[in-house]
Motif scaffolding. Structure first.
Motif, PDB file in Angstrom:
ATOM      1  N   TRP A 113      53.714  50.711  62.381  1.00  9.62           N
ATOM      2  CA  TRP A 113      54.108  52.052  62.819  1.00  9.62           C
ATOM      3  C   TRP A 113      52.884  52.848  63.266  1.00  9.62           C
ATOM      4  O   TRP A 113      51.753  52.476  62.975  1.00  9.62           O
ATOM      5  CB  TRP A 113      54.875  52.814  61.724  1.00  9.62           C
ATOM      6  CG  TRP A 113      54.232  52.884  60.357  1.00  9.62           C
ATOM      7  CD1 TRP A 113      54.581  52.154  59.259  1.00  9.62           C
ATOM      8  CD2 TRP A 113      53.159  53.750  59.931  1.00  9.62           C
ATOM      9  NE1 TRP A 113      53.788  52.487  58.186  1.00  9.62           N
ATOM     10  CE2 TRP A 113      52.914  53.483  58.560  1.00  9.62           C
ATOM     11  CE3 TRP A 113      52.392  54.730  60.555  1.00  9.62           C
ATOM     12  CZ2 TRP A 113      51.933  54.137  57.830  1.00  9.62           C
ATOM     13  CZ3 TRP A 113      51.411  55.394  59.833  1.00  9.62           C
ATOM     14  CH2 TRP A 113      51.200  55.096  58.480  1.00  9.62           C
ATOM     15  N   ARG A 114      53.157  53.917  63.997  1.00  9.30           N
ATOM     16  CA  ARG A 114      52.125  54.862  64.431  1.00  9.30           C
ATOM     17  C   ARG A 114      52.601  56.268  64.082  1.00  9.30           C
ATOM     18  O   ARG A 114      53.788  56.563  64.130  1.00  9.30           O
ATOM     19  CB  ARG A 114      51.883  54.783  65.947  1.00  9.30           C
ATOM     20  CG  ARG A 114      51.589  53.395  66.477  1.00  9.30           C
ATOM     21  CD  ARG A 114      51.520  53.425  68.012  1.00  9.30           C
ATOM     22  NE  ARG A 114      51.526  52.093  68.594  1.00  9.30           N
ATOM     23  CZ  ARG A 114      50.441  51.396  68.885  1.00  9.30           C
ATOM     24  NH1 ARG A 114      49.256  51.932  68.647  1.00  9.30           N
ATOM     25  NH2 ARG A 114      50.521  50.187  69.405  1.00  9.30           N
ATOM     26  N   ARG A 115      51.638  57.146  63.768  1.00  9.28           N
ATOM     27  CA  ARG A 115      52.004  58.516  63.432  1.00  9.28           C
ATOM     28  C   ARG A 115      50.911  59.483  63.912  1.00  9.28           C
ATOM     29  O   ARG A 115      49.744  59.330  63.572  1.00  9.28           O
ATOM     30  CB  ARG A 115      52.182  58.660  61.914  1.00  9.28           C
ATOM     31  CG  ARG A 115      52.491  60.076  61.438  1.00  9.28           C
ATOM     32  CD  ARG A 115      53.839  60.546  61.932  1.00  9.28           C
ATOM     33  NE  ARG A 115      54.897  59.647  61.485  1.00  9.28           N
ATOM     34  CZ  ARG A 115      56.167  59.761  61.857  1.00  9.28           C
ATOM     35  NH1 ARG A 115      56.507  60.711  62.706  1.00  9.28           N
ATOM     36  NH2 ARG A 115      57.085  58.904  61.406  1.00  9.28           N
ATOM     37  N   ASP A 116      51.310  60.497  64.694  1.00  9.50           N
ATOM     38  CA  ASP A 116      50.382  61.559  65.072  1.00  9.50           C
ATOM     39  C   ASP A 116      50.147  62.444  63.861  1.00  9.50           C
ATOM     40  O   ASP A 116      51.113  62.925  63.240  1.00  9.50           O
ATOM     41  CB  ASP A 116      50.954  62.387  66.223  1.00  9.50           C
ATOM     42  CG  ASP A 116      51.040  61.601  67.524  1.00  9.50           C
ATOM     43  OD1 ASP A 116      50.172  60.731  67.735  1.00  9.50           O
ATOM     44  OD2 ASP A 116      51.977  61.855  68.320  1.00  9.50           O
ATOM     45  N   ILE A 117      48.858  62.671  63.534  1.00  8.47           N
ATOM     46  CA  ILE A 117      48.558  63.449  62.326  1.00  8.47           C
ATOM     47  C   ILE A 117      47.863  64.779  62.632  1.00  8.47           C
ATOM     48  O   ILE A 117      47.486  65.495  61.712  1.00  8.47           O
ATOM     49  CB  ILE A 117      47.721  62.617  61.324  1.00  8.47           C
ATOM     50  CG1 ILE A 117      46.448  62.048  61.959  1.00  8.47           C
ATOM     51  CG2 ILE A 117      48.572  61.483  60.762  1.00  8.47           C
ATOM     52  CD1 ILE A 117      45.245  62.903  61.887  1.00  8.47           C
ATOM     53  N   GLY A 118      47.695  65.104  63.919  1.00  5.97           N
ATOM     54  CA  GLY A 118      47.075  66.384  64.255  1.00  5.97           C
ATOM     55  C   GLY A 118      46.167  66.290  65.451  1.00  5.97           C
ATOM     56  O   GLY A 118      46.363  65.467  66.351  1.00  5.97           O
ATOM     57  N   ALA A 119      45.151  67.135  65.457  1.00  7.25           N
ATOM     58  CA  ALA A 119      44.261  67.269  66.607  1.00  7.25           C
ATOM     59  C   ALA A 119      43.346  66.057  66.754  1.00  7.25           C
ATOM     60  O   ALA A 119      42.763  65.584  65.781  1.00  7.25           O
ATOM     61  CB  ALA A 119      43.424  68.537  66.466  1.00  7.25           C
ATOM     62  N   GLY A 120      43.234  65.576  67.968  1.00  8.28           N
ATOM     63  CA  GLY A 120      42.293  64.504  68.263  1.00  8.28           C
ATOM     64  C   GLY A 120      40.929  65.066  68.621  1.00  8.28           C
ATOM     65  O   GLY A 120      40.672  66.264  68.514  1.00  8.28           O
ATOM     66  N   VAL A 140      44.509  61.424  55.443  1.00  6.75           N
ATOM     67  CA  VAL A 140      43.668  61.469  56.631  1.00  6.75           C
ATOM     68  C   VAL A 140      43.366  62.921  56.993  1.00  6.75           C
ATOM     69  O   VAL A 140      44.086  63.842  56.594  1.00  6.75           O
ATOM     70  CB  VAL A 140      44.348  60.775  57.831  1.00  6.75           C
ATOM     71  CG1 VAL A 140      44.407  59.278  57.641  1.00  6.75           C
ATOM     72  CG2 VAL A 140      45.759  61.332  58.058  1.00  6.75           C
ATOM     73  N   MET A 141      42.289  63.107  57.777  1.00  2.08           N
ATOM     74  CA  MET A 141      41.935  64.443  58.250  1.00  2.08           C
ATOM     75  C   MET A 141      41.751  64.390  59.760  1.00  2.08           C
ATOM     76  O   MET A 141      41.092  63.482  60.283  1.00  2.08           O
ATOM     77  CB  MET A 141      40.659  64.937  57.570  1.00  2.08           C
ATOM     78  CG  MET A 141      40.311  66.391  57.913  1.00  2.08           C
ATOM     79  SD  MET A 141      39.053  67.107  56.831  1.00  2.08           S
ATOM     80  CE  MET A 141      37.577  66.287  57.435  1.00  2.08           C
ATOM     81  N   ASP A 142      42.322  65.364  60.466  1.00  6.57           N
ATOM     82  CA  ASP A 142      42.227  65.366  61.919  1.00  6.57           C
ATOM     83  C   ASP A 142      40.958  66.072  62.381  1.00  6.57           C
ATOM     84  O   ASP A 142      40.079  66.408  61.575  1.00  6.57           O
ATOM     85  CB  ASP A 142      43.491  65.980  62.535  1.00  6.57           C
ATOM     86  CG  ASP A 142      43.576  67.503  62.359  1.00  6.57           C
ATOM     87  OD1 ASP A 142      42.690  68.105  61.714  1.00  6.57           O
ATOM     88  OD2 ASP A 142      44.546  68.093  62.876  1.00  6.57           O
ATOM     89  N   GLY A 143      40.854  66.328  63.687  1.00 11.24           N
ATOM     90  CA  GLY A 143      39.657  66.949  64.236  1.00 11.24           C
ATOM     91  C   GLY A 143      39.517  68.417  63.939  1.00 11.24           C
ATOM     92  O   GLY A 143      38.488  69.023  64.239  1.00 11.24           O
ATOM     93  N   GLU A 144      40.548  69.042  63.343  1.00 15.34           N
ATOM     94  CA  GLU A 144      40.518  70.472  63.012  1.00 15.34           C
ATOM     95  C   GLU A 144      40.580  70.720  61.515  1.00 15.34           C
ATOM     96  O   GLU A 144      41.015  71.777  61.070  1.00 15.34           O
ATOM     97  CB  GLU A 144      41.689  71.188  63.696  1.00 15.34           C
ATOM     98  CG  GLU A 144      41.551  71.346  65.193  1.00 15.34           C
ATOM     99  CD  GLU A 144      40.670  72.516  65.579  1.00 15.34           C
ATOM    100  OE1 GLU A 144      39.926  73.007  64.708  1.00 15.34           O
ATOM    101  OE2 GLU A 144      40.714  72.912  66.752  1.00 15.34           O
ATOM    102  N   ALA A 145      40.180  69.724  60.712  1.00 12.58           N
ATOM    103  CA  ALA A 145      40.148  69.840  59.255  1.00 12.58           C
ATOM    104  C   ALA A 145      41.526  70.046  58.650  1.00 12.58           C
ATOM    105  O   ALA A 145      41.679  70.691  57.610  1.00 12.58           O
ATOM    106  CB  ALA A 145      39.197  70.948  58.799  1.00 12.58           C
ATOM    107  N   GLN A 146      42.549  69.499  59.294  1.00 13.90           N
ATOM    108  CA  GLN A 146      43.878  69.472  58.692  1.00 13.90           C
ATOM    109  C   GLN A 146      44.054  68.145  57.970  1.00 13.90           C
ATOM    110  O   GLN A 146      43.887  67.086  58.554  1.00 13.90           O
ATOM    111  CB  GLN A 146      44.969  69.633  59.747  1.00 13.90           C
ATOM    112  CG  GLN A 146      46.376  69.503  59.170  1.00 13.90           C
ATOM    113  CD  GLN A 146      47.453  69.722  60.200  1.00 13.90           C
ATOM    114  OE1 GLN A 146      48.020  70.802  60.298  1.00 13.90           O
ATOM    115  NE2 GLN A 146      47.752  68.698  60.994  1.00 13.90           N
TER     116      GLN A 146
END
Length: 485
Positions: A113-120, A140-146
Motif C-alpha cells: 500500500w501507499r499513503r500520503d502523509i503530508g507535505a513533501g 513518520v514526519m513530513d516536510g512541515e513537522a507534521q
C-alpha cells in the motif's frame, strides 16, 4: 551562527538543494555531478573509474584514493547471520546501537500500500526524518513537522499532530529563514521521530523537542531549545538524545522533558541534508557531528570519554571541506563504525576510540556491520564489502552502472551528469536493500553484490528503509509512505 537566507537557496534538480552557509561557497561547476546535499552537502565530482582485467571494476573513490579488493579475499566466503523477525523498529537505526544485522522483511518485494502523509520536499522544506515503528503503527514526519501515526497493516492514518510552533514563537529556521512577521511558516529543516515507553519523541528544526502519547498523539511535554535540531532523536533508558545544528548533543529526561546535560562539539555549519542520530550502548553515547568529530560521552552526565575526527588531512576539492558524519554511527561487537563526507571510514574501539582500521570512503549513509563483514555505500554510488576484522576489501560494485544520464540545463546550457543517490543498506530476507533517487527500491545479493530484485516506490527517496513485522517501509520525497511486503 548560521546566516543563510531563504532567497539564497535554489532547487538545482530533484536530487540537490544548495545553500551558502557562513561564507562557505562551494562551486557547482567543480562538481560534475550535482547532489542533494546542502552546504549540507554538495555531492561532488566522482573520480574517474579504473577498469581492471577480466571486467572487474576497481573503485576509485573521491580525492584520487583507490579502494583495492584484497587478493587474499578473492572468492572467499564469509558468514552472515540468518534473518530474524523485526517486531519493533522504534529508533531511526532500528535500535539504540543502530546495529540491526539481518531481518525478515519484504520476501515478495511487492508494494502492499501507499499513503500520503503530508507535505513533501520543496525549496523551503525537506522530508528527512527516518521511519520508526512499534505497537502496530508506523510513525513518520513530513516536510512541515507534521507527525503521523499510520496503521502498519492497512496504511490508514490513526492520528496526525503538527508540532511546529507558531511563526512568532519559532523566530527563524535552521538556515535563518525568517518565520515571523507574516512568513509562510515553512523552513524548519531537520529533526525526526523515535518511539519509547509509549511515547513518540519528536525533534524539530523549529527549535523544539516534544513528547507525544503514542496511542492518541496528545502532547505530553514540549521543550524549546536555542538552536534548530538537525538530527533524529535516540531514546535509551530514561533519556532521549538529539544533536542540534550548533553541534551540541542534548540529553532530555523522557518523563518530563527536563534537560539533563549537554555537550558542545566543534562548531561547523556546513553539513549534509540527512537526519543523523546518536548511538548508545550501556553507559556510552556516541555522538556524530558535522565537524567530522565522533565523540564518546557518558550517558549519565555527558562527560567526554574520547573523541576522533574523521577528516582527510590532504584535500583537493572544496567539497571535501564538508566533514559531516551524516550517516548514523553504528556500535557493534565493541566497536564503533562511522563514515564521514570528507573521505574517512573508520572502525574504533568503543572504550578508547583507538582505530582498528581506516578506509578512504566518503559517504552519507550509515555502514552496516553484519556477521563477518561491513557493507558501506559511498556518495559516488559504490557498494563496498569490507572484512570486519581487518578492513580488507572483498569487492566493490558500481550501483549506478547503466543509470548515469545527461540532463540539459537552463535554456540548453549547463548540461550536467546525473547519478542516482542511494540510501541504506538494510539486510532483509537475504537481500541487501537500498532505495534511490530514481524512485526504486533495489535488492542485491549480499554475497556478490549483484542485483536480484527491484520495485518502484513512486518517487525519489533519500531515507533508508525501515523494517517492521515482515514489511519494509519507505518514505518518499513527495511525502508518501510505502509498504513493501
Amino acid at each position: 551562527m548560521i546566516s543563510t537566507t531563504g532567497d539564497r537557496m535554489t532547487t538545482m534538480n530533484r536530487a540537490l538543494k544548495v545553500a551558502l552557509i557562513c561564507g562557505v561557497a562551494l562551486s557547482v561547476t567543480a562538481c560534475g555531478t550535482v547532489r542533494r546535499v546542502l552546504p549540507f552537502g554538495l555531492g561532488g565530482a566522482d573520480a574517474p573509474a579504473a577498469t581492471a582485467s577480466e571486467g572487474t571494476r576497481v573503485s576509485v573513490l573521491e580525492f584520487e584514493q583507490a579502494l583495492t579488493p584484497s587478493a587474499a579475499l578473492s572468492g572467499r566466503d564469509f558468514f552472515l547471520p540468518g534473518p530474524v523477525a523485526a517486531t519493533a523498529w522504534p529508533l531511526p537505526g532500528g535500535n539504540a546501537g543502530n546495529n540491526v544485522e539481518h531481518v525478515i522483511a519484504a520476501p515478495a518485494f511487492t508494494v502492499a500500500w501507499r499513503r500520503d502523509i503530508g507535505a513533501g520536499s520543496a525549496n523551503s522544506r525537506q522530508v528527512m526524518a527516518p521511519v520508526v515503528a512499534d505497537g502496530g503503527r508506523v510513525f513518520v514526519m513530513d516536510g512541515e513537522a507534521q507527525v503521523s501515526a499510520v496503521d502498519a497493516n492497512t496504511g490508514q492514518i490513526v492520528w496526525q499532530v503538527d508540532v511546529k510552533r507558531t511563526e512568532r514563537e519559532a523566530g527563524r529556521s535552521i538556515f535563518g529563514i525568517g518565520l515571523g512577521g507574516g512568513g509562510t511558516g515553512s523552513g524548519g529543516f531537520g529533526g525526526g521521530v523515535a518511539v519509547g515507553a509509549g511515547r513518540v519523541f519528536v525533534a524539530s528544526g523549529y527549535r523544539s523537542m516534544t513528547a507525544l502519547d503514542a496511542a492518541t498523539g496528545a502532547v505530553i511535554w514540549t521543550q524549546t531549545v536555542d538552536s534548530p535540531i538537525h538530527g533524529a532523536p535516540t531514546v535509551s533508558g530514561n533519556r532521549v538524545y538529539v544533536v542540534d545544528v550548533d553541534n551540541q548533543i542534548i540529553a532530555f529526561n523522557t518523563a518530563n522533558g527536563q534537560q539533563d546535560w549537554s555537550y558542545r562539539g566543534i562548531v561547523e555549519p556546513a553539513r549534509i541534508l540527512r537526519a543523523s542520530s546518536p548511538a548508545v550502548s550501556g553507559d556510552t553515547v556516541i555522538a556524530p557531528f558535522s565537524s567530522g568529530e565522533v565523540v564518546a560521552l557518558r550517558a549519565a552526565n555527558g562527560q567526554p570519554v574520547w573523541s576522533e575526527v574523521l577528516s582527510r588531512t590532504s584535500r583537493t576539492s572544496a567539497l571535501s571541506e564538508i566533514r559531516d558524519i551524516a550517516g548514523r554511527p553504528v556500535i557493534s561487537r565493541g566497536f564503533v563504525y562511522a563514515v564521514s563526507h570528507s573521505g574517512v571510514m573508520q572502525a574504533m574501539d568503543i572504550r578508547s576510540g583507538q582505530a582498528k582500521w581506516s578506509l578512504p570512503v566518503a559517504g552519507v549513509n550509515a555502514p552496516l556491520p553484519a556477521g563477518d563483514v561491513v557493507y558501506v555505500v559511498s556518495k559516488s554510488g559504490e557498494l563496498t564489502l569490507v572484512n570486519r576484522d581487518t578492513g580488507a576489501i572483498y569487492w566493490t560494485r558500481d550501483l549506478n552502472e547503466g543509470l548515469v544520464r545527461q540532463e540539459g540545463g537552463l535554456f540548453g546550457f549547463f548540461d550536467r551528469t546525473v547519478r542516482p543517490e542511494w540510501s541504506g543498506p538494510v539486510l532483509a530476507s537475504n537481500r541487501l536493500v537500498l532505495v534511490n533517487s530514481d524512485g526504486n527500491l533495489v535488492g542485491f545479493d549480499p554475497k556478490t553484490g549483484l542485483q536480484t530484485a527491484s520495485v518502484n516506490v513512486g518517487g525519489a527517496s533519500y531515507i533508508a528503509p525501515a523494517a517492521y513485522n515482515g514489511a519494509l517501509y519507505v518514505l518518499t520525497d513527495k511525502g508518501q509512505l510505502v509498504s513493501i511486503r
